[in-house]
Design an enzyme around this catalytic site. Structure first.
Site, PDB file in Angstrom:
ATOM      1  N   GLY A  62       0.866  -1.177   0.000  1.00  0.00           N
ATOM      2  CA  GLY A  62       0.000   0.000   0.000  1.00  0.00           C
ATOM      3  C   GLY A  62       0.894   1.215   0.000  1.00  0.00           C
ATOM      4  O   GLY A  62       1.748   1.360  -0.872  1.00  0.00           O
ATOM      5  N   GLU A  63       0.752   2.034   1.029  1.00  0.00           N
ATOM      6  CA  GLU A  63       1.627   3.205   1.160  1.00  0.00           C
ATOM      7  C   GLU A  63       2.086   3.222   2.611  1.00  0.00           C
ATOM      8  O   GLU A  63       1.285   3.446   3.520  1.00  0.00           O
ATOM      9  CB  GLU A  63       0.860   4.467   0.766  1.00  0.00           C
ATOM     10  CG  GLU A  63       1.724   5.534   0.110  1.00  0.00           C
ATOM     11  CD  GLU A  63       2.680   6.187   1.105  1.00  0.00           C
ATOM     12  OE1 GLU A  63       3.844   6.453   0.730  1.00  0.00           O
ATOM     13  OE2 GLU A  63       2.270   6.413   2.246  1.00  0.00           O
ATOM     14  N   SER A  64       3.373   3.001   2.800  1.00  0.00           N
ATOM     15  CA  SER A  64       3.839   2.726   4.153  1.00  0.00           C
ATOM     16  C   SER A  64       3.673   3.916   5.099  1.00  0.00           C
ATOM     17  O   SER A  64       3.368   3.734   6.283  1.00  0.00           O
ATOM     18  CB  SER A  64       5.292   2.252   4.141  1.00  0.00           C
ATOM     19  OG  SER A  64       6.112   3.162   3.458  1.00  0.00           O
ATOM     20  N   CYS A  94       5.912  -5.466   0.164  1.00  0.00           N
ATOM     21  CA  CYS A  94       6.098  -4.109  -0.359  1.00  0.00           C
ATOM     22  C   CYS A  94       6.085  -3.062   0.767  1.00  0.00           C
ATOM     23  O   CYS A  94       7.056  -2.971   1.512  1.00  0.00           O
ATOM     24  CB  CYS A  94       5.069  -3.842  -1.445  1.00  0.00           C
ATOM     25  SG  CYS A  94       5.616  -2.592  -2.584  1.00  0.00           S
ATOM     26  N   ARG A 124      13.043   2.869  -0.082  1.00  0.00           N
ATOM     27  CA  ARG A 124      11.674   3.070  -0.575  1.00  0.00           C
ATOM     28  C   ARG A 124      11.719   3.486  -2.037  1.00  0.00           C
ATOM     29  O   ARG A 124      12.627   4.189  -2.468  1.00  0.00           O
ATOM     30  CB  ARG A 124      11.008   4.208   0.194  1.00  0.00           C
ATOM     31  CG  ARG A 124      10.387   3.787   1.497  1.00  0.00           C
ATOM     32  CD  ARG A 124       9.570   4.947   2.064  1.00  0.00           C
ATOM     33  NE  ARG A 124       8.290   5.083   1.411  1.00  0.00           N
ATOM     34  CZ  ARG A 124       7.666   6.244   1.232  1.00  0.00           C
ATOM     35  NH1 ARG A 124       8.196   7.376   1.639  1.00  0.00           N
ATOM     36  NH2 ARG A 124       6.498   6.278   0.623  1.00  0.00           N
ATOM     37  N   ILE A 159       5.297  -2.590  -7.681  1.00  0.00           N
ATOM     38  CA  ILE A 159       4.476  -1.379  -7.757  1.00  0.00           C
ATOM     39  C   ILE A 159       5.084  -0.327  -6.823  1.00  0.00           C
ATOM     40  O   ILE A 159       4.987  -0.445  -5.608  1.00  0.00           O
ATOM     41  CB  ILE A 159       3.019  -1.682  -7.344  1.00  0.00           C
ATOM     42  CG1 ILE A 159       2.465  -2.840  -8.191  1.00  0.00           C
ATOM     43  CG2 ILE A 159       2.157  -0.438  -7.481  1.00  0.00           C
ATOM     44  CD1 ILE A 159       1.084  -3.298  -7.793  1.00  0.00           C
ATOM     45  N   ARG A 160       5.712   0.658  -7.404  1.00  0.00           N
ATOM     46  CA  ARG A 160       6.432   1.674  -6.596  1.00  0.00           C
ATOM     47  C   ARG A 160       7.213   0.946  -5.483  1.00  0.00           C
ATOM     48  O   ARG A 160       7.185   1.299  -4.313  1.00  0.00           O
ATOM     49  CB  ARG A 160       5.425   2.643  -5.978  1.00  0.00           C
ATOM     50  CG  ARG A 160       5.801   4.076  -6.171  1.00  0.00           C
ATOM     51  CD  ARG A 160       4.693   5.074  -5.869  1.00  0.00           C
ATOM     52  NE  ARG A 160       3.436   4.506  -5.470  1.00  0.00           N
ATOM     53  CZ  ARG A 160       3.030   4.385  -4.206  1.00  0.00           C
ATOM     54  NH1 ARG A 160       3.787   4.782  -3.218  1.00  0.00           N
ATOM     55  NH2 ARG A 160       1.858   3.856  -3.938  1.00  0.00           N
ATOM     56  N   HIS A 208       4.296  -8.185  -5.185  1.00  0.00           N
ATOM     57  CA  HIS A 208       2.921  -8.453  -4.726  1.00  0.00           C
ATOM     58  C   HIS A 208       2.393  -9.794  -5.243  1.00  0.00           C
ATOM     59  O   HIS A 208       1.642  -9.810  -6.229  1.00  0.00           O
ATOM     60  CB  HIS A 208       1.981  -7.370  -5.264  1.00  0.00           C
ATOM     61  CG  HIS A 208       2.111  -6.036  -4.620  1.00  0.00           C
ATOM     62  ND1 HIS A 208       1.257  -5.587  -3.649  1.00  0.00           N
ATOM     63  CD2 HIS A 208       2.997  -5.045  -4.812  1.00  0.00           C
ATOM     64  CE1 HIS A 208       1.594  -4.371  -3.268  1.00  0.00           C
ATOM     65  NE2 HIS A 208       2.653  -4.009  -3.969  1.00  0.00           N
ATOM     66  N   GLU A 210       0.037 -11.442  -4.140  1.00  0.00           N
ATOM     67  CA  GLU A 210      -1.428 -11.494  -3.973  1.00  0.00           C
ATOM     68  C   GLU A 210      -2.167 -10.910  -5.187  1.00  0.00           C
ATOM     69  O   GLU A 210      -3.369 -11.052  -5.298  1.00  0.00           O
ATOM     70  CB  GLU A 210      -1.836 -10.793  -2.665  1.00  0.00           C
ATOM     71  CG  GLU A 210      -1.874  -9.276  -2.669  1.00  0.00           C
ATOM     72  CD  GLU A 210      -0.494  -8.605  -2.665  1.00  0.00           C
ATOM     73  OE1 GLU A 210       0.536  -9.303  -2.729  1.00  0.00           O
ATOM     74  OE2 GLU A 210      -0.463  -7.357  -2.623  1.00  0.00           O
TER      75      GLU A 210
HETATM   76  N1  LIG Z   1       3.175  -1.130  -3.489  1.00  0.00           N
HETATM   77  C1  LIG Z   1       3.641  -0.686  -2.361  1.00  0.00           C
HETATM   78  O1  LIG Z   1       3.387  -1.206  -1.280  1.00  0.00           O
HETATM   79  C2  LIG Z   1       4.472   0.552  -2.468  1.00  0.00           C
HETATM   80  C3  LIG Z   1       5.150   0.964  -1.204  1.00  0.00           C
HETATM   81  C4  LIG Z   1       5.472   2.433  -1.261  1.00  0.00           C
HETATM   82  N2  LIG Z   1       6.564   2.712  -2.111  1.00  0.00           N
HETATM   83  C5  LIG Z   1       5.741   2.935   0.145  1.00  0.00           C
HETATM   84  O2  LIG Z   1       6.674   3.521   0.434  1.00  0.00           O
HETATM   85  O3  LIG Z   1       4.968   2.713   0.994  1.00  0.00           O
END
Ligand SMILES: NC(=O)CC[C@H](N)C(=O)O
Length: 273
Positions: A62-64, A94, A124, A159-160, A208, A210
């Site tokens: 997600g977004e940490s 992630c 990150r 993903i990012r 990911h 999942e």
């Molecule tokens: N797909 C992801 O979980 C990306 C993580 C994201 N780059 C972060 O710093 O949280």
């Protein structure tokens, strides 16, 4: 009747419960994957009471920073820390990997609360911004080989995504990503980064699983949880999976080598063949 209830007792003994932190990010997809595995109950974790009866915990992608902020606001950080202290299995994917790492770079100003415990330094957004997200086919690590089914490569969605830049001696590297010449130009000639690691009861992946049809990472985590329950050490190279997880494994896979499954073809590829 008596026989029937004995069977039920046996079934519930083998049943394990995996919680997925459900504050933000790809938690539903993890839960759906775990529910495909026999003997596994999967449930959302939103508050401290939800941690109570868990055998294993997943911190999803997600977004940490956002995830950490919500967890802090809801008073979950100390609860998660004390749950983790029990040495119970946790898998971070992630953003979850960032959450588990002892050290992180590229954090937003002021940093973010990390759960820690994984003796790694992660960077990150190592693979770039959202627009640079991609997927790749990577060789199945030998630690997953006892689960001899499915293709020799697994499909990894970045993903990012963060990368694991340094790992301490207790950390076993399961999977690496070989950087292209172009990527090496911005990483001072570094040839590869780790994207999946395991250390004691912790499993962490940059990608990911999942979001693909791949179930072997989920099966691996379930195996770690079962071994932990049996008081066994985490699996090491060449060891076969616990008998309970052998029973729970599906023996059929719809994918075959080299074929991209038709689940979520959303990103460009950077295959490392
Ligand atoms: N797909 C992801 O979980 C990306 C993580 C994201 N780059 C972060 O710093 O949280």
């Amino acid at each position: 009747m008596a026989d029937g209830s004995a069977n039920l007792d046996k079934a519930s003994e083998d049943q394990i419960c995996i919680g997925v932190l459900a504050l933000q990010g790809a938690f539903r997809e993890h839960i759906a994957h775990f529910r495909k595995l026999p003997g596994v109950t999967a449930t959302e974790v939103k508050k401290k009471e939800d941690l109570k009866d868990l055998d294993g915990l997943v911190i999803p992608g997600g977004e940490s920073t956002t995830m950490a902020l919500i967890a802090e606001r809801w008073g979950l950080i100390p609860e998660l820390r004390s749950w983790a202290k029990g040495g119970r299995p946790i898998w971070g994917t992630c953003a979850g990997l960032i959450f588990l790492a002892d050290r992180a770079s590229g954090q937003k100003e002021g940093g973010q609360a990390l759960l820690g415990g994984l003796d790694c330094k992660v960077q990150r957004n190592f693979f770039g911004a959202q627009i640079n997200s991609f997927e790749s086919q990577l060789p199945v690590p030998k630690q997953l080989q006892p689960f001899e089914h499915g293709p020799a490569k697994y499909r990894a969605m970045f993903i990012r995504a963060p990368a694991i830049m340094e790992a301490g001696p207790s950390v076993e590297i399961l999977s690496e990503y070989r950087l292209s010449a172009e990527e090496q130009a911005v990483t001072e000639g570094r040839e590869c980064v780790a994207v999946a690691v395991r250390s004691k009861q912790l499993l962490a992946t940059s990608f990911h699983p999942e979001l693909t049809e791949e179930l072997r990472w989920h099966e691996t985590f379930v195996d770690m949880v079962r071994r932990h329950q049996q008081g066994d050490k985490p699996g090491v190279n060449g060891r076969s999976p616990s008998s309970a997880s052998l029973n729970s494994m599906s023996s059929q896979r719809s994918q075959s080598d080299g074929l991209r499954p038709a689940d979520m073809p959303v990103y460009g590829t950077r295959d490392r063949l």
